[in-house]
Design a protein around this motif. Structure first.
Motif, short mmCIF file in Angstrom:
data_model
loop_
_atom_site.label_atom_id
_atom_site.label_comp_id
_atom_site.label_asym_id
_atom_site.label_seq_id
_atom_site.Cartn_x
_atom_site.Cartn_y
_atom_site.Cartn_z
N ALA A 214 0.84 -1.20 0.00
CA ALA A 214 0.00 0.00 0.00
C ALA A 214 0.88 1.25 0.00
O ALA A 214 0.64 2.20 -0.76
CB ALA A 214 -0.92 0.00 1.22
N LEU A 215 1.91 1.24 0.84
CA LEU A 215 2.79 2.41 0.95
C LEU A 215 3.54 2.66 -0.36
O LEU A 215 3.71 3.79 -0.80
CB LEU A 215 3.78 2.20 2.10
N GLU A 216 3.97 1.55 -0.96
CA GLU A 216 4.77 1.66 -2.17
C GLU A 216 3.93 2.17 -3.35
O GLU A 216 4.42 2.93 -4.18
CB GLU A 216 5.30 0.25 -2.47
N LEU A 217 2.69 1.77 -3.41
CA LEU A 217 1.88 2.03 -4.60
C LEU A 217 0.87 3.16 -4.45
O LEU A 217 0.46 3.75 -5.44
CB LEU A 217 1.13 0.76 -5.01
N CYS A 218 0.44 3.42 -3.23
CA CYS A 218 -0.68 4.34 -3.05
C CYS A 218 -0.29 5.51 -2.16
O CYS A 218 -0.04 5.33 -0.97
CB CYS A 218 -1.87 3.60 -2.42
N PRO A 219 -0.23 6.72 -2.71
CA PRO A 219 0.09 7.90 -1.89
C PRO A 219 -0.96 8.14 -0.80
O PRO A 219 -0.65 8.73 0.23
CB PRO A 219 0.08 9.04 -2.89
N ARG A 220 -2.18 7.65 -1.01
CA ARG A 220 -3.27 7.92 -0.06
C ARG A 220 -3.88 6.60 0.39
O ARG A 220 -3.97 5.65 -0.38
CB ARG A 220 -4.32 8.78 -0.74
N ARG A 259 8.17 5.33 8.09
CA ARG A 259 8.78 6.65 7.98
C ARG A 259 10.05 6.59 7.15
O ARG A 259 10.39 7.53 6.45
CB ARG A 259 9.08 7.23 9.37
N VAL A 260 10.73 5.45 7.23
CA VAL A 260 11.95 5.29 6.43
C VAL A 260 11.60 4.78 5.04
O VAL A 260 12.04 5.32 4.03
CB VAL A 260 12.92 4.30 7.13
N ALA A 261 10.74 3.75 5.00
CA ALA A 261 10.40 3.13 3.72
C ALA A 261 9.68 4.10 2.80
O ALA A 261 9.76 4.00 1.59
CB ALA A 261 9.52 1.91 3.95
#
Ligand SMILES: Nc1ncnc2c1ncn2[C@@H]1O[C@H](COP(=O)(O)OP(=O)(O)O)[C@@H](O)[C@H]1O
Ligand SMILES: [Mg+2]
Length: 264
Positions: A214-220, A259-261
């Motif tokens: 989710a973090l990698e692909l979706c800004p929201r 926060r890092v990823a």
């Protein structure tokens, strides 16, 4: 608990243009009386990629089934690019909302990849070279060009999932809705699918338990919990909000630091 309500970045889109998806006051109870949605509101601008997170039983699948009118009849409205879901719009809505279900074998049923990908566009009236071109383009988008004559059941799971995505892209949808796209994929297939999804020029709503994905692909991200939207904001902020995450039974993989990823 304070929900995350940061403004959504939709400056890239024309604010006057209708949202790809607008869900307003959506409430729904199953025929047995079990209420699954209690007033869901959100809007997805054209071109956004949004993750839909939430614990088991939160109502995610119930919500997804409202997006193309498989379920309906409760309170509230869903509109897709300004067109209300339901009634006489159903055929057009099914074309505009491309749902990729969790199990590709629910979606692939023809003897060849070509026939599976051609099925929707052919039903919509496309024929001959136009149809061939549409199928070729959809397969190229998912890196499956050249597999036209293969039987889907001879492909790997990851390849079948990509063909399932192609069957939906062949309809040139307004919004691509994916239910757990990374589930059951090996790491290489998971990565390939991420690259494909990132490269698509389409609005995406992705239901997932795979929070790094989710973090990698979706800004929201949206958090759906007990049938309401409990949070809506930048994915990195949501995943970084320990209290929010705990309150909705969302757990990051051991050692994963959003926060890092999340940094480029
Ligand atoms: N066909 C059904 N009849 C009655 N209740 C259902 C049905 N399908 C799902 N539910 C209930 O609705 C709630 C939301 O389910 P669901 O949308 O599948 O959640 P999720 O996809 O987030 O896990 C759950 O409490 C579930 O048990
Ligand atoms: Mg579900």
């Amino acid at each position: 608990m304070d929900p995350v309500n940061a403004p959504v970045n939709d400056t890239a889109t024309d604010p006057a243009a209708p949202a790809s998806l607008e869900v307003s006051g959506l409430a729904f109870a199953y025929p047995d009386g079990h209420q699954a949605l209690f007033g869901v509101d959100f809007r997805v601008a054209r071109g956004e990629r949004v993750a839909l997170l939430g614990p088991n039983g939160a109502g995610k699948t119930t919500l997804v089934l409202h997006l193309n009118g498989i379920l309906g009849g409760g309170a509230g409205t869903v509109t897709v690019a300004g067109l209300p879901v339901g009634g006489r719009n159903t055929a057009e809505i099914r074309r505009r909302v491309g749902i990729v279900f969790q199990d590709p074998d629910d979606q692939l049923f023809m003897p060849t990849v070509r026939e599976d990908v051609a099925f929707g566009p052919a039903a919509a009236g496309l024929r001959g070279p136009e149809l061939r071109e549409r199928v070729g383009r959809a397969l190229d988008l998912v890196g499956m060009g050249g597999f036209e004559d293969r039987p889907p059941h001879h492909l790997s799971f990851g390849q079948r999932r990509r063909v399932a995505v192609a069957t939906v892209l062949a309809m040139e949808p307004e919004i691509l809705v994916l239910d757990e796209p990374s589930s059951n994929l090996d790491p290489a297939s998971r990565r390939e699918l991420a690259d494909i999804l990132r490269g698509l020029d389409v609005t995406v709503l992705m239901v997932t338990h795979d929070l790094p994905y989710a973090l990698e692909l979706c800004p929201r991200a949206l958090v759906l919990s007990e049938g309401v939207i409990a949070a809506d904001g930048p994915t990195a902020e949501i995943l970084g909000d320990d209290a929010l995450m705990r309150a909705h039974r969302l757990e990051l993989p051991f050692g994963f630091d959003p926060r890092v990823a999340g940094r480029p």
